[in-house]
Structure formats: structure tokens, C-alpha cells
Design a protein around this motif. Structure first.
Motif, PDB file in Angstrom:
ATOM      1  N   ILE A   6      -2.742  -6.062   2.118  1.00 23.88           N
ATOM      2  CA  ILE A   6      -2.466  -6.841   0.909  1.00 23.88           C
ATOM      3  C   ILE A   6      -3.018  -6.137  -0.318  1.00 23.88           C
ATOM      4  CG2 ILE A   6      -2.327  -9.046   2.102  1.00 23.88           C
ATOM      5  CD1 ILE A   6      -5.163  -9.624   1.180  1.00 23.88           C
ATOM      6  N   GLU A   7      -3.851  -5.132  -0.094  1.00 23.90           N
ATOM      7  CA  GLU A   7      -4.313  -4.182  -1.109  1.00 23.90           C
ATOM      8  C   GLU A   7      -5.271  -4.794  -2.127  1.00 23.90           C
ATOM      9  OE1 GLU A   7      -0.840  -2.218  -2.609  1.00 23.90           O
ATOM     10  OE2 GLU A   7      -0.286  -1.466  -0.627  1.00 23.90           O
ATOM     11  N   ILE A   8      -4.808  -5.728  -2.944  1.00 21.30           N
ATOM     12  CA  ILE A   8      -5.670  -6.363  -3.942  1.00 21.30           C
ATOM     13  C   ILE A   8      -5.881  -7.823  -3.533  1.00 21.30           C
ATOM     14  CG2 ILE A   8      -5.943  -6.949  -6.372  1.00 21.30           C
ATOM     15  CD1 ILE A   8      -6.016  -3.953  -5.793  1.00 21.30           C
ATOM     16  N   PRO A   9      -7.132  -8.340  -3.575  1.00 19.31           N
ATOM     17  CA  PRO A   9      -7.422  -9.669  -3.029  1.00 19.31           C
ATOM     18  C   PRO A   9      -6.686 -10.827  -3.693  1.00 19.31           C
ATOM     19  CG  PRO A   9      -9.445  -8.411  -3.308  1.00 19.31           C
ATOM     20  CD  PRO A   9      -8.363  -7.630  -3.968  1.00 19.31           C
ATOM     21  N   THR A  10      -6.317 -10.686  -4.963  1.00 19.69           N
ATOM     22  CA  THR A  10      -5.686 -11.807  -5.664  1.00 19.69           C
ATOM     23  C   THR A  10      -4.310 -11.410  -6.193  1.00 19.69           C
ATOM     24  OG1 THR A  10      -6.721 -11.199  -7.776  1.00 19.69           O
ATOM     25  CG2 THR A  10      -7.914 -12.759  -6.370  1.00 19.69           C
ATOM     26  N   ILE A  11      -3.459 -12.414  -6.385  1.00 26.20           N
ATOM     27  CA  ILE A  11      -2.111 -12.164  -6.901  1.00 26.20           C
ATOM     28  C   ILE A  11      -2.159 -11.589  -8.312  1.00 26.20           C
ATOM     29  CG2 ILE A  11       0.078 -13.261  -7.522  1.00 26.20           C
ATOM     30  CD1 ILE A  11      -0.411 -15.302  -5.314  1.00 26.20           C
ATOM     31  N   LYS A  58       5.348  -4.306  -7.175  1.00 25.23           N
ATOM     32  CA  LYS A  58       5.284  -4.996  -5.890  1.00 25.23           C
ATOM     33  C   LYS A  58       5.201  -6.504  -6.078  1.00 25.23           C
ATOM     34  CE  LYS A  58       3.220  -1.236  -3.211  1.00 25.23           C
ATOM     35  NZ  LYS A  58       2.060  -0.797  -2.394  1.00 25.23           N
ATOM     36  N   LYS A  59       5.750  -7.220  -5.100  1.00 26.66           N
ATOM     37  CA  LYS A  59       5.727  -8.675  -5.132  1.00 26.66           C
ATOM     38  C   LYS A  59       4.848  -9.192  -4.004  1.00 26.66           C
ATOM     39  CE  LYS A  59      10.484  -8.917  -6.878  1.00 26.66           C
ATOM     40  NZ  LYS A  59      11.860  -9.409  -6.591  1.00 26.66           N
ATOM     41  N   HIS A  60       4.058 -10.214  -4.303  1.00 27.47           N
ATOM     42  CA  HIS A  60       3.151 -10.783  -3.304  1.00 27.47           C
ATOM     43  C   HIS A  60       3.911 -11.261  -2.071  1.00 27.47           C
ATOM     44  CE1 HIS A  60      -0.373 -12.807  -1.742  1.00 27.47           C
ATOM     45  NE2 HIS A  60       0.305 -13.922  -1.641  1.00 27.47           N
ATOM     46  N   GLU A  61       5.091 -11.824  -2.280  1.00 30.28           N
ATOM     47  CA  GLU A  61       5.866 -12.350  -1.146  1.00 30.28           C
ATOM     48  C   GLU A  61       6.331 -11.246  -0.196  1.00 30.28           C
ATOM     49  OE1 GLU A  61       8.556 -12.736  -4.903  1.00 30.28           O
ATOM     50  OE2 GLU A  61       6.453 -13.013  -4.358  1.00 30.28           O
ATOM     51  N   ASP A  62       6.442  -9.998  -0.695  1.00 28.50           N
ATOM     52  CA  ASP A  62       6.832  -8.895   0.176  1.00 28.50           C
ATOM     53  C   ASP A  62       5.737  -8.563   1.188  1.00 28.50           C
ATOM     54  OD1 ASP A  62       9.296  -8.639  -1.002  1.00 28.50           O
ATOM     55  OD2 ASP A  62       8.696  -7.047  -2.383  1.00 28.50           O
ATOM     56  N   PHE A  63       4.483  -8.855   0.848  1.00 26.06           N
ATOM     57  CA  PHE A  63       3.382  -8.664   1.792  1.00 26.06           C
ATOM     58  C   PHE A  63       3.338  -9.811   2.798  1.00 26.06           C
ATOM     59  CE2 PHE A  63       2.169  -6.365  -2.014  1.00 26.06           C
ATOM     60  CZ  PHE A  63       1.603  -5.190  -1.525  1.00 26.06           C
ATOM     61  N   ILE A  64       3.649 -11.012   2.310  1.00 25.27           N
ATOM     62  CA  ILE A  64       3.528 -12.216   3.134  1.00 25.27           C
ATOM     63  C   ILE A  64       4.621 -12.296   4.194  1.00 25.27           C
ATOM     64  CG2 ILE A  64       3.570 -14.734   3.084  1.00 25.27           C
ATOM     65  CD1 ILE A  64       1.046 -13.335   1.937  1.00 25.27           C
ATOM     66  N   LYS A  65       5.834 -11.879   3.843  1.00 22.56           N
ATOM     67  CA  LYS A  65       6.969 -12.018   4.757  1.00 22.56           C
ATOM     68  C   LYS A  65       6.735 -11.341   6.109  1.00 22.56           C
ATOM     69  CE  LYS A  65      11.931 -11.071   5.127  1.00 22.56           C
ATOM     70  NZ  LYS A  65      13.092 -10.395   4.504  1.00 22.56           N
ATOM     71  N   PRO A  66       6.333 -10.050   6.153  1.00 17.95           N
ATOM     72  CA  PRO A  66       6.093  -9.435   7.475  1.00 17.95           C
ATOM     73  C   PRO A  66       4.908 -10.049   8.209  1.00 17.95           C
ATOM     74  CG  PRO A  66       5.550  -7.908   5.685  1.00 17.95           C
ATOM     75  CD  PRO A  66       6.249  -9.052   5.061  1.00 17.95           C
ATOM     76  N   GLN A  90      -5.941  -5.207   4.959  1.00 18.12           N
ATOM     77  CA  GLN A  90      -7.015  -4.534   4.236  1.00 18.12           C
ATOM     78  C   GLN A  90      -6.974  -4.905   2.763  1.00 18.12           C
ATOM     79  OE1 GLN A  90      -7.598  -0.244   4.860  1.00 18.12           O
ATOM     80  NE2 GLN A  90      -7.646   0.029   2.658  1.00 18.12           N
ATOM     81  N   MET A  91      -8.155  -5.094   2.177  1.00 17.87           N
ATOM     82  CA  MET A  91      -8.289  -5.350   0.748  1.00 17.87           C
ATOM     83  C   MET A  91      -9.058  -4.209   0.093  1.00 17.87           C
ATOM     84  SD  MET A  91      -9.563  -9.293   0.680  1.00 17.87           S
ATOM     85  CE  MET A  91      -8.750 -10.582   1.624  1.00 17.87           C
ATOM     86  N   ILE A  92      -8.609  -3.785  -1.051  1.00 14.88           N
ATOM     87  CA  ILE A  92      -9.353  -2.819  -1.851  1.00 14.88           C
ATOM     88  C   ILE A  92     -10.345  -3.602  -2.710  1.00 14.88           C
ATOM     89  CG2 ILE A  92      -9.207  -1.045  -3.632  1.00 14.88           C
ATOM     90  CD1 ILE A  92      -6.376  -0.441  -2.606  1.00 14.88           C
ATOM     91  N   ILE A  93     -11.609  -3.265  -2.604  1.00 13.43           N
ATOM     92  CA  ILE A  93     -12.666  -3.994  -3.275  1.00 13.43           C
ATOM     93  C   ILE A  93     -13.147  -3.229  -4.503  1.00 13.43           C
ATOM     94  CG2 ILE A  93     -14.954  -5.026  -3.007  1.00 13.43           C
ATOM     95  CD1 ILE A  93     -12.667  -6.190  -1.231  1.00 13.43           C
TER      96      ILE A  93
END
Length: 420
Positions: free
Chosen positions: A169-174, A184-192, A224-227
Motif C-alpha cells: 500500500i506504500e503510503i499509510p494514508t490515502i 495511483k488510486k487507493h482502490e487499485d491497491f484494495i481490489k487485489p 508494506q508501508m513506507i514510514i
């Protein structure tokens, strides 16, 4: 293709893959059939360690570092002037088999930049895994990175050949994603993620009825999240992680400290990378949430949004809740024992077993292996001694840090003496 060119590709694409840390194989079990290659027994891959101390590793590469996106935090962003390369499908298969035969690796972690489209890229990743399984009869661990926006059909096929799938998801928040990766769209990460979760649930249900049901991603999925690339607090990060664990049945959430690789006014300046200790504290908090019965609101709140770097999160919580201590080691329940600084879950179970036969004292606790340099201030046992007395939280913290530093200094001096 010459050997020199393959070696050059490997150098470029292995180096580009180092920023992805979500590559453990926990949970994967794939037996070797028909005299095939490899045997994934769930012992861990990519610099993980087995119970007997054995280190196991995997070939960790990108299929390509070409990418159609321009994410500010990514070294492979399309606007970055770097050397580009791409493997052919057969080249990755050959590298995996040759490295395995030479005992260099025990599995494959394959990710990729996105070139042409999400489906085109995902199709090639799946083709690598499919060739390894069906043509090479490879039974080692395979971890595929799911490409955001890939179709449900490809995600289903990926899970039939890979042990674990992951979408970063790369970045923790939308809001952070919109700032640094506007393409990039948040929903593209959620769908898979949703597709993998549903397939795993369906597989488990069908397996109860039809034993021959093909396995689907037996090691589950991770992310994974980038912090530190954006301004999220540790509280924001842990609430996001908890959401993904519950909503998408994640096996693991990984935390990767941001390493500045590009000049961009949306990002922290070069030279201000996230300290390794912050990553460590986030992993400790993650562990407390999943296995020790803590909630995010207990460890992090409005007045305590970020984790302390000088002490671990359990000790930090205990010092802010001294009214709950001391607890009696011989009568406290499992949940209370697990909240004592210096007592891990293995020690908790040992205590519960041992006290069935006798009341425990300090000698017994030391033999069990609890960290008395911390735990002694929060417990009582079969003794009148209690070390907390009337110490304040500040005094206790200072005393514990002094004890801890003294212990490590003693260990360091002992090790040093072996070489002098």
C-alpha cells in the motif's frame, strides 16, 4: 543473450528490489512430489532464521525497473535518470533454477515496476511462477508482488502458483498517497487484496468438502508501508495496519523506513532518513497488538501519538499505567502476565505451567528466563520483596535504562575479552 548482459541485468534489478522488505515465507508449506526441485516447509526465506538457527535466503529481484508511474518516493519512478533493465520470463526461470541447484537460494521473491499496464505486468509475473511449477517442477517458496489494478482473473491464477502474494500500500494514508503518487488510486491497491482474501476463504471452505481442491496462496498475503515519507504519526500507522489485518486477513504488515533517494519538495530532505529504531518500535507494537492483547488506543493516543525511541512500547505503556501494578506472579491471569515488561509469551506459558506445582519466587522466575531487570518493578511473587516501592514513572524509567545499559555493557565486555 550473453552472460555479461544477464549479470548486468541481475546487478541492476537485484539492487532495485532492496527497498521491498515484505519477503518472509512464514506459513508456506509445499511438499516435493515426483522428484521435483526444492521443498518449501515454511521455515522462512530472505535472511530469515529457522528454529535451529539456519539462515535461508531467496533470489530477490524485479522483473523490470521500467515504470509508467512517477511516484515521488520511488527510485524507479519514470522521471528518474537511472539505468533501466528488464528480464525475459525464461531468464528469471533459468536464474532461479541455476541458483537453486548451486544451493544459493531456496526460493524466489519477484516484484516489478509497472510497464505498459497492470495486467500486462502481472501476466508476466504469473508466467514466471507457472513455468517454475509446471515445467521445472519447482517446489521451493515463491512470493509474487501483486500489481495494483491487476484483474481478478490474474490474481486468482497467481495464487495457484505462488506461496504468498503481496500488494504494497506504500503510503499509510490515502491523503499521503494522493500527495506522493497522484497517478495511483487507493482502490487499485484494495481490489487485489480483496480478491486474495476472498479466494483464501473460498479455498478453506472448499477444502473441507473436496480434499483435492488446488491450494491458493498457502502463506497468505502481506503488505508494506513506507514510514516517514509523509507526516503520519505512529498512531496513524498502527491504526492503518490494524485495519488491513482485520479487513484483508493480512499475514504480515511490514514497515519500511523511508530512505531519501531523490530531491523532491514533497519529500523529506536528502540525509533525513527514518532511523532504524523507529522501524523496530513499530514492529514491536505490531507484535503487541497481534499476540499480547493490546489495542492501538492503549499504546498510542492523542497525548502520545508517537512511540518512544529509548524504551519499548510495552514498557512505555506500563510506566503510564503504574496504577495497574504490581501484579502477583502466582495468581495473575494470562492477559495480565503478558502485559508485564520483560515477560514474553513463551515465559508467560512457562509461568502458568510451573505455578500448577508450586508458588514461584525470584529464583524460579530467573530460571524461566524473564528479564528481571525490567519485570522486577511490576510484579510480586512468593517473597516480600518488591522493587518498585514508591518510585515515580520518571525514576523507574531511569533505573530500568541504567540496568539495561549495564547488562549490555557487561555482555559487550565479555565478548570483547574473547578477542584480547
Amino acid at each position: 543473450m550473453s552472460f555479461d548482459r544477464i549479470e548486468e541485468k541481475l546487478s541492476i534489478l537485484a539492487d532495485a528490489a532492496k527497498y521491498d522488505v515484505s519477503c518472509a515465507s512464514s506459513g508456506g508449506k509445499r511438499k516435493n512430489h515426483s522428484k521435483g526441485l526444492g521443498n518449501n516447509t515454511g521455515m522462512g526465506i530472505c535472511h530469515s532464521y529457522t528454529e535451529d538457527g539456519r539462515c535461508v535466503s531467496l533470489l530477490k529481484i524485479l522483473l523490470t525497473n521500467h515504470c509508467i508511474f512517477d511516484c515521488a518516493y520511488c527510485v524507479t519512478r519514470k522521471s528518474n535518470d537511472i539505468k533501466r533493465a528488464a528480464f525475459k520470463i525464461q531468464e528469471v526461470v533459468d536464474l532461479t533454477i541455476n541458483f537453486y541447484r548451486r544451493n544459493y537460494i531456496e526460493g524466489l521473491f519477484l516484484s516489478s515496476g509497472i510497464f505498459k499496464s497492470a495486467d500486462y505486468t502481472m501476466e508476466r509475473l504469473v508466467a514466471v511462477a507457472k513455468k517454475l511449477r509446471l515445467e521445472e517442477n519447482f517446489n521451493g517458496y515463491i512470493h509474487l508482488k501483486s500489481i495494483p489494478g491487476a484483474s481478478d482473473e490474474l490474481m486468482r491464477e497467481a495464487g495457484l502458483y505462488a506461496d504468498r502474494l503481496s500488494v504494497n500500500i506504500e503510503i499509510p494514508t490515502i491523503s499521503g498517497l494522493q500527495l506522493l503518487a497522484p497517478d495511483k488510486k487507493h482502490e487499485d491497491f484494495i481490489k487485489p487484496m480483496e480478491k486474495v482474501k476472498n479466494e483464501i476463504i473460498q479455498y478453506k471452505a472448499e477444502k473441507k468438502i473436496i480434499k483435492s481442491t488446488p491450494r491458493y496462496a498457502p502463506a497468505g498475503q502481506s503488505t508494506q508501508m513506507i514510514i516517514g515519507a509523509t507526516g503520519e504519526s505512529d498512531r496513524d500507522i498502527m491504526y492503518s495496519a490494524t485495519y488491513y489485518y482485520k479487513k484483508y486477513l493480512m499475514r504480515r504488515v511490514y514497515y519500511s523506513g523511508y530512505i531519501p533517494v531523490l530531491e523532491d519538495n514533497r519529500l523529506p530532505a536528502i540525509g533525513t532518513e527514518v532511523p532504524m529504531l523507529r522501524e523496530n518500535r513499530l514492529y514491536q507494537t505490531d507484535w503487541l497488538l497481534r499476540f499480547y492483547g493490546f489495542s492501538v488506543s492503549e499504546l498510542l493516543n492523542e497525548s502520545h501519538k508517537n512511540l518512544e525511541l529509548d524504551i519499548d512500547p510495552k514498557l512505555s505503556w506500563a510506566l503510564r499505567n503504574l496504577n495497574l501494578f504490581p501484579i502477583d506472579i502466582n495468581t495473575a491471569d494470562k492477559r495480565a502476565l503478558a502485559r508485564v515488561p520483560g515477560i514474553g509469551m513463551t515465559s508467560v506459558n512457562k509461568i502458568l505451567q510451573a505455578r500448577k506445582f508450586r508458588n514461584l519466587d525470584w529464583t524460579h522466575l530467573k530460571a524461566i528466563g524473564i528479564a528481571l531487570n525490567r519485570a522486577q518493578y511490576f510484579i510480586t511473587c512468593n517473597s516480600k520483596d518488591f522493587y518498585k516501592k514508591e518510585l515515580s514513572a520518571v525514576m523507574l524509567k531511569s533505573k530500568i535504562l541504567k540496568n539495561t545499559n549495564s547488562k549490555y555493557n557487561k555482555f559487550f565486555n565479555q565478548q570483547l575479552s574473547l578477542f584480547t
